[in-house]
Design an enzyme around this catalytic site. Structure first.
Site, PDB file in Angstrom:
ATOM      1  NE  ARG A  40       3.707  11.949  55.764  1.00  0.00           N
ATOM      2  CZ  ARG A  40       3.823  10.636  55.905  1.00  0.00           C
ATOM      3  NH1 ARG A  40       4.789   9.920  56.141  1.00  0.00           N
ATOM      4  NH2 ARG A  40       2.869  10.095  54.611  1.00  0.00           N
ATOM      5  CE  LYS A 202      -1.401  -2.991  42.203  1.00  0.00           C
ATOM      6  NZ  LYS A 202      -1.695  -3.228  43.803  1.00  0.00           N
ATOM      7  N   GLY A 359      -0.627  10.164  47.570  1.00  0.00           N
ATOM      8  CA  GLY A 359       0.660  10.237  47.779  1.00  0.00           C
ATOM      9  C   GLY A 359       1.666  10.626  46.635  1.00  0.00           C
ATOM     10  N   GLY A 382      -3.159   6.893  52.086  1.00  0.00           N
ATOM     11  CA  GLY A 382      -4.288   5.958  52.377  1.00  0.00           C
ATOM     12  C   GLY A 382      -5.583   6.835  53.145  1.00  0.00           C
TER      13      GLY A 382
HETATM   14  P1  ADP Z   1      -1.354   7.858  44.259  1.00  0.00           P
HETATM   15  O1  ADP Z   1      -0.462   7.767  45.276  1.00  0.00           O
HETATM   16  O2  ADP Z   1      -1.249   9.529  43.841  1.00  0.00           O
HETATM   17  O3  ADP Z   1      -2.913   7.658  44.881  1.00  0.00           O
HETATM   18  P2  ADP Z   1      -0.922   5.880  42.705  1.00  0.00           P
HETATM   19  O4  ADP Z   1      -0.092   5.250  43.869  1.00  0.00           O
HETATM   20  O5  ADP Z   1      -2.305   5.051  42.508  1.00  0.00           O
HETATM   21  O6  ADP Z   1      -1.212   7.493  42.608  1.00  0.00           O
HETATM   22  O7  ADP Z   1      -0.066   5.479  41.632  1.00  0.00           O
HETATM   23  C1  ADP Z   1       1.182   6.237  41.182  1.00  0.00           C
HETATM   24  C2  ADP Z   1       2.002   5.432  40.195  1.00  0.00           C
HETATM   25  O8  ADP Z   1       1.095   5.058  39.108  1.00  0.00           O
HETATM   26  C3  ADP Z   1       3.106   6.186  40.052  1.00  0.00           C
HETATM   27  O9  ADP Z   1       4.283   5.480  40.508  1.00  0.00           O
HETATM   28  C4  ADP Z   1       3.350   6.238  38.383  1.00  0.00           C
HETATM   29  O10 ADP Z   1       4.626   5.728  37.875  1.00  0.00           O
HETATM   30  C5  ADP Z   1       2.287   4.944  37.962  1.00  0.00           C
HETATM   31  N1  ADP Z   1       1.933   5.012  36.873  1.00  0.00           N
HETATM   32  C6  ADP Z   1       1.056   6.128  36.165  1.00  0.00           C
HETATM   33  N2  ADP Z   1       0.742   5.932  34.793  1.00  0.00           N
HETATM   34  C7  ADP Z   1       1.298   4.780  34.677  1.00  0.00           C
HETATM   35  C8  ADP Z   1       1.318   3.895  33.262  1.00  0.00           C
HETATM   36  N3  ADP Z   1       0.704   4.393  32.304  1.00  0.00           N
HETATM   37  N4  ADP Z   1       2.135   2.742  33.559  1.00  0.00           N
HETATM   38  C9  ADP Z   1       2.724   2.240  34.596  1.00  0.00           C
HETATM   39  N5  ADP Z   1       2.683   3.024  35.658  1.00  0.00           N
HETATM   40  C10 ADP Z   1       2.008   4.302  35.890  1.00  0.00           C
HETATM   41 MG    MG Z   2       0.697   5.861  45.688  1.00  0.00          MG
END
Ligand code: ADP
Ligand code: MG
Length: 403
Positions: A40, A202, A359, A382
């Protein structure tokens, strides 16, 4: 709508109040605070160097951790001042107070090109409360405001938004400008086919993004845990995979919306499933998924499978714009990282404009060493999601319109 950029300003001799995102991860070792990842800080260097080269007096504002409006030595920015000094190869002054006589005195002694870092703005409750008095006290220290803290732009705080109303010119920094160029400009009228890859933990986190992008995308490629809420909506067995039971109806709605709009909404054809979440697990393939056959009872789907990888790869190869948010599996554990890695490699190999937001997705791409092989990795988790949802970021809205 176009905002003033730091490139539009005359800067020589000006006291520039620069808001950056220096909220870096640290660890305590032998009683000293060590910065474990200075990405950062490095991301803000183009703007800092630009200001210094133009002869500005650079007064930096930042937050660090969650001191909740109280002075807490644990969250002092002093170590960051030292680190920044090493990075720019010049002294960086530090003001133990962010407003009032202490910084004013230090600023009065600054020469053009000097840099001063103010103590953690969150030591004042007025920062997160976006108090007018605190915003005015910050504004009083400078002639011009520049916001380069994209990662904090979705928050209406005194140093990210309020301050802009008490200073004649408020401009975006170079990082802010780049973030908006990719996450907003490039996606306004994207080169087509426009493919959106969505994964992560999620579906509930991503509903706003799915709905906003449904108006623009040609194809969605779905992976990660969110895929299994869609499986449930389609009556496909999910075993022990993560499903958001209260979002199944919403998943059905999204599938219907995609159909009605003629947007292709692709779900995994196959998955990797495991009975053990560990770095030594040996997941197996579910084989091709059908309404009767999905994830096995007592098994959890943790990554997309080989057939899905092949399909998603070919979709990416044919795309002109790709936006990716959310890992396709539990990429933190090597046995479940192949899907995420394959998608990152496909993006790196494609000629499409490739934009990564979120992230964990950015962490994954960088972990695979592919960060500089894609068009853009956002620095804001975010903030990037809110921008993709079509929301107005307070930190951007507050900036001065270009004449
Ligand atoms: P980002 O930060 O890129 O927006 P998210 O925070 O939504 O992504 O999700 C990231 C997390 O999702 C990771 O820690 C990863 O381990 C988890 N993840 C991805 N696929 C699965 C899965 N099939 N089951 C459980 N967790 C998962
Ligand atoms: Mg995330």
């Amino acid at each position: 709508m176009s905002k003033l950029s730091v490139r539009d300003l005359s800067l020589s001799g000006k006291r520039v109040l620069l808001r950056v995102d220096f909220n870096v991860p640290t660890e305590e070792r032998d009683g000293a605070t060590r910065i474990t990842d200075d990405t950062r800080i490095k991301e803000s260097l183009p703007t800092i160097n630009h200001l210094r080269a133009a002869g500005a007096k650079v007064i930096i504002m930042a937050h660090f951790g969650r001191p909740k409006g109280e002075v807490n030595v644990k969250y002092t920015l002093q170590p960051v001042a030292n680190h920044l000094s090493t990075l720019i190869g010049a002294p960086v002054g530090f003001s133990a107070e962010s407003i009032g006589e202490v910084p004013a005195g230090l600023i009065s002694k600054m020469h053009n090109g000097d840099v001063l870092l103010l103590e953690n703005v969150r030591f004042h409750a007025g920062e997160e409360g976006n108090d007018e008095a605190y915003a005015k006290a910050l504004a009083a220290l400078g002639d011009v405001y520049v916001n380069d803290a994209f990662g904090a732009a979705h928050r209406a705080h005194a140093s990210t938004a309020g301050i802009a109303h008490h200073i004649p010119q408020a401009a975006m920094g170079l990082l802010m400008e780049k973030e908006l160029q990719y996450l907003q400009g490039e996606l306004k009228d994207p080169a087509r086919p426009f493919v959106v890859i969505l994964g992560g933990s999620k579906v509930s986190d991503k509903i706003g993004v799915i709905k906003a992008l449904m108006e623009k995308a040609n194809t969605f490629l779905i992976g990660g845990a969110m895929a299994y809420t869609f499986f449930r909506a389609l009556g496909i067995p999910t075993g022990k995979s993560r499903v958001e039971a209260d979002k199944v109806n919403l998943a059905t709605e999204i599938l219907e919306l995609a159909k009605a709009k003629g947007v292709r909404f692709l779900l995994p054809l196959d998955n990797l499933e495991t009975q053990e979440i560990s770095a030594t697990a040996q997941p197996r393939s579910t084989g091709l998924v059908s309404p009767a056959k999905g994830v096995s009872d007592d098994w959890e789907a943790v990554d997309i499978g080989p057939e899905t990888i092949a399909l998603y790869r070919s979709e990416i190869a044919g795309a002109k714009t790709v936006l990716w948010n959310g890992p396709l599996g539990i990429f933190e554990l090597p046995p479940f990282a192949s899907g995420t890695r394959a998608i990152a490699e496909a993006l790196a190999a494609s000629d499409a404009v490739s934009i990564i937001g979120g992230g964990d997705s950015v962490t994954a791409v960088k972990q695979f060493g592919l960060g500089d092989k894609v068009s853009f990795c956002s620095t804001g988790g975010g903030a990037s999601l809110e921008l993709l949802e079509g929301k107005v970021l307070p930190g951007v809205a507050a900036l001065t319109e270009k004449a």
